[in-house]
Enzyme design. Structure first.
Site, short mmCIF file in Angstrom:
data_model
loop_
_atom_site.label_atom_id
_atom_site.label_comp_id
_atom_site.label_asym_id
_atom_site.label_seq_id
_atom_site.Cartn_x
_atom_site.Cartn_y
_atom_site.Cartn_z
CB ILE A 13 -1.02 -0.01 1.17
CG1 ILE A 13 -2.14 0.98 0.90
CG2 ILE A 13 -0.36 0.28 2.51
CD1 ILE A 13 -2.93 0.72 -0.36
CB SER A 35 10.99 -0.30 4.83
OG SER A 35 10.10 -1.34 4.51
NE ARG A 36 10.58 -6.14 8.66
CZ ARG A 36 9.72 -7.09 8.94
NH1 ARG A 36 9.81 -7.73 10.09
NH2 ARG A 36 8.76 -7.41 8.11
CE LYS A 89 -7.63 -1.15 4.89
NZ LYS A 89 -8.09 -2.47 4.59
CG ASP A 167 -6.95 -5.89 5.72
OD1 ASP A 167 -6.22 -5.36 6.55
OD2 ASP A 167 -6.95 -5.56 4.51
P1 NAP Z 1 2.41 -5.56 3.33
O1 NAP Z 1 2.92 -5.16 1.98
O2 NAP Z 1 2.39 -7.00 3.67
O3 NAP Z 1 3.17 -4.85 4.51
C1 NAP Z 1 3.62 -3.52 4.48
C2 NAP Z 1 5.01 -3.43 5.06
O4 NAP Z 1 4.97 -3.59 6.46
C3 NAP Z 1 5.94 -4.55 4.58
O5 NAP Z 1 6.52 -4.20 3.35
C4 NAP Z 1 6.92 -4.66 5.70
O6 NAP Z 1 8.02 -3.83 5.39
C5 NAP Z 1 6.21 -4.12 6.90
N1 NAP Z 1 5.97 -5.20 7.86
C6 NAP Z 1 5.20 -6.29 7.70
N2 NAP Z 1 5.21 -7.05 8.80
C7 NAP Z 1 6.01 -6.43 9.67
C8 NAP Z 1 6.42 -6.72 10.99
N3 NAP Z 1 5.99 -7.81 11.63
N4 NAP Z 1 7.24 -5.85 11.60
C9 NAP Z 1 7.66 -4.76 10.97
N5 NAP Z 1 7.29 -4.43 9.71
C10 NAP Z 1 6.49 -5.25 9.08
O7 NAP Z 1 0.94 -5.00 3.54
P2 NAP Z 1 0.10 -3.88 2.78
O8 NAP Z 1 -0.77 -4.51 1.76
O9 NAP Z 1 0.95 -2.77 2.36
O10 NAP Z 1 -0.87 -3.48 3.97
C11 NAP Z 1 -0.44 -2.69 5.05
C12 NAP Z 1 -1.66 -2.00 5.65
O11 NAP Z 1 -2.30 -1.24 4.62
C13 NAP Z 1 -2.69 -2.98 6.19
O12 NAP Z 1 -3.23 -2.51 7.41
C14 NAP Z 1 -3.77 -3.00 5.10
O13 NAP Z 1 -5.05 -3.24 5.60
C15 NAP Z 1 -3.66 -1.60 4.56
N6 NAP Z 1 -4.13 -1.50 3.18
C16 NAP Z 1 -3.75 -2.43 2.24
C17 NAP Z 1 -4.29 -2.38 0.95
C18 NAP Z 1 -3.92 -3.38 -0.10
O14 NAP Z 1 -4.50 -3.33 -1.20
N7 NAP Z 1 -2.99 -4.29 0.12
C19 NAP Z 1 -5.19 -1.36 0.62
C20 NAP Z 1 -5.51 -0.39 1.57
C21 NAP Z 1 -4.99 -0.48 2.85
P3 NAP Z 1 9.52 -4.30 5.67
O15 NAP Z 1 9.52 -5.81 5.73
O16 NAP Z 1 10.28 -3.80 4.52
O17 NAP Z 1 9.88 -3.67 6.95
#
Ligand code: NAP
Length: 303
Positions: A13, A35-36, A89, A167
């Site tokens: 996101i 970010s890691r 969110k 979610d």
């Molecule tokens: P994601 O790509 O899986 O995670 C986002 C980033 O968070 C990862 O790149 C990771 O970065 C970091 N992360 C993940 N687990 C972690 C941990 N245990 N400790 C520290 N850092 C961690 O997820 P996403 O789709 O972007 O979603 C993130 C949020 O945005 C969620 O709450 C989701 O509901 C919301 N969202 C998502 C979407 C969608 O379409 N996917 C749409 C709207 C809102 P590093 O590993 O590089 O640190």
């Protein structure tokens, strides 16, 4: 004059929405990332939040794009370091932890914005205005999408605190709680758990006042994000996640859909006004559905 902002958690996101919205905004400059593994071209990158907070006193606003479970610790540190914070969110893994962040932000005199991007969808404010003062005879949410498309390989959505289909379901609930003239509450739910998984992949939720919702993460092909409401004065349908509004079948002019740019505009105003915006009503419905819901097993799921 732009304000410097840091993005934390450079994943799906952050790359899809936050970076383009910040780069296009006259209010913000992306001044650091934490970010890691992820980085953004040309932006100073940190792998550790403490380090960034210590080294970059010029960055006063932090936008957290992590999944809900790890987000609390990051938010707490940023607020304790006197930074204004935006939460993706759903704003936390539990209600109590977001209440704690809210209290901490008030104590520290900083802004906390628990964002709900779908509330910014183009048709939502017009829908709310049209529904104001009307009686809802019936309302139904149909929120069906493909988890493999929107959360590719993201195992966290099926881990405790990941909320499963709630979610994306939180997007629908953020709209519902904003547009209904009076609040409803969950009265029953059926939750479908893939074998061996910790969160539901589908849910049917019944609310008071003849409101219901059908959430499913197994939809391939066209995706469905609709909320239909029947009133004594006609039927209103928000579709495309709130970007399209029809009233009695007639499509309304709602303008361009710009959810994330609108979130950052709101953050600009909140910081300027010294205010916070933390509405947990969508999450209350999720917590209640998970509390009341009847659990049924369904076919195993893998990405
Ligand atoms: P994601 O790509 O899986 O995670 C986002 C980033 O968070 C990862 O790149 C990771 O970065 C970091 N992360 C993940 N687990 C972690 C941990 N245990 N400790 C520290 N850092 C961690 O997820 P996403 O789709 O972007 O979603 C993130 C949020 O945005 C969620 O709450 C989701 O509901 C919301 N969202 C998502 C979407 C969608 O379409 N996917 C749409 C709207 C809102 P590093 O590993 O590089 O640190």
């Amino acid at each position: 004059m732009t304000q410097k902002i840091a993005l934390v958690g450079i994943g799906k996101i952050a790359k899809d929405q936050h970076v383009p919205s910040i780069n296009a905004s006259p209010d913000w400059t992306l001044a650091a990332t934490v970010s890691r593994s992820g980085t953004v071209d040309g932006v100073p990158a940190f792998t550790d939040l403490d380090e960034m907070l210590a080294q970059r006193d010029d960055v006063r606003v932090i936008s957290l794009c992590l999944p809900p479970v790890p987000r609390f610790d990051y938010a707490r540190k940023a607020i304790l370091a006197g930074r204004h914070v935006m939460l993706e969110k759903p704003p936390g893994a539990t209600l109590a932890e977001v209440h704690a962040l809210s209290a901490l932000a008030a104590q520290q005199g900083v802004t906390l914005f628990a964002t709900w991007h779908s509330r910014m969808a183009a048709g939502v404010e017009q829908a709310r205005a049209w529904l104001a003062g009307k009686t809802i005879a019936k309302a139904h949410i149909t929120w069906k999408e493909d988890v493999k498309k929107w959360h590719p390989g993201q195992e966290w959505v099926f881990e405790p605190g990941g909320m499963g289909v709630f979610d994306p379901g939180s997007n629908a609930l953020s709209i519902l709680t904003h547009i209904l003239p009076r609040p409803v509450h969950v009265t029953a739910a059926t939750l479908e758990y893939p074998q061996g998984r910790q969160t539901p992949i589908a849910a049917q939720v019944q609310f008071s006042d003849n409101v219901s919702g059908d959430f499913d993460w197994r939809q391939t092909g066209p995706q469905t994000w609709d909320i239909a409401l029947e009133t004594e004065a006609g039927t209103l349908v928000l579709s495309d996640g709130g970007a399209t509004l029809t009233i009695d079948g007639a499509t309304q002019d709602v303008g361009e859909n710009r959810e994330y740019p609108a979130l950052y505009e709101r953050m600009t105003r909140l910081v300027a006004d010294g205010e916070s915006d933390v509405d947990l009503s969508p999450m209350v419905h999720i917590a209640d559905a998970l509390t009341l819901g009847r659990r049924v097993d369904c076919a195993p799921f893998s990405f």
